[in-house]
Design an enzyme around this catalytic site. Sequence first.
Site, PDB file in Angstrom:
ATOM      1  CB  SER A  96     -11.828  26.723  -3.273  1.00  0.00           C
ATOM      2  OG  SER A  96     -12.032  26.870  -4.254  1.00  0.00           O
ATOM      3  CG  HIS A 229     -16.071  30.353  -4.561  1.00  0.00           C
ATOM      4  ND1 HIS A 229     -16.601  28.274  -4.577  1.00  0.00           N
ATOM      5  CD2 HIS A 229     -14.676  29.963  -4.684  1.00  0.00           C
ATOM      6  CE1 HIS A 229     -15.535  27.600  -4.239  1.00  0.00           C
ATOM      7  NE2 HIS A 229     -14.378  28.604  -4.527  1.00  0.00           N
TER       8      HIS A 229
END
Length: 253
Positions: A96, A229
């Site tokens: 990320s 995610h």
Amino acid sequence: MTSLSLGSDRWCRRFHPAPTATRRLVCFPHAGGSASYYFPVSAALSGPVDLLAVQYPGRQDRREEAGVQDLHRMADEVTEALSRWADLPLTLFGHSMGALVAFEVARRIERAGGRVDHLFVSGRKGPSADGPEQSHPLDDEGIVAEVRAMSGTDARLLEDEELLGMVLPALRADYRALGAYRADRDAAVSCPVTAVVGDRDDWTPVPEAGNWRDRTTAAFDLKVFPGGHFYLSSRADEVIGMLRDHLAGTLRT
């Protein structure tokens, strides 16, 4: 015994020192994340691989320090810290926000004449020169809502006002850094890049993770795991296996 007593420094945590290692893996956490997120990876790979986990300011043992709100400055400081670890070939893995920091660190290492064996960018769209590649909230309510939706932080931390007060300063700094980040239009690395993503990641659709191919002049690969995610949590064994196989391959070359 603290992490710093294990041969670490202000920026890098070395949970399982591996004096006979011939490769080094440097792991970069997500927004609001800390070095300890990679403790299980370090334990699993310890031996032939020496793992360093980057510790950003504003969390855990660096909680009293102000967070860095500029990813370029963050990359400058991490690159300087890694200069003392240049005795072994480096592979970088960032998830990320950490993918962007790892990318910028790789650029700086290469620009200074050093070498990065491989860059893994996880859970992040390829960076854009025209603005943030995705928008992020800057107010506390929006930040907490997004982090909760991503399932990246223990829900108990988000519901406990005292604990939330401890993690929010780091989250604020990280989200502001993400909002201000711009990649140079021609920014690229010369090392191979692997983009890694979950097939149900609402923040990083698989095709947009593939945009990283434009950010390397070397080989590019895209690996997709089941999950959202934070596919890393549910697919930890497979991700660690991917890294082990890659590093084992470099050990043979």
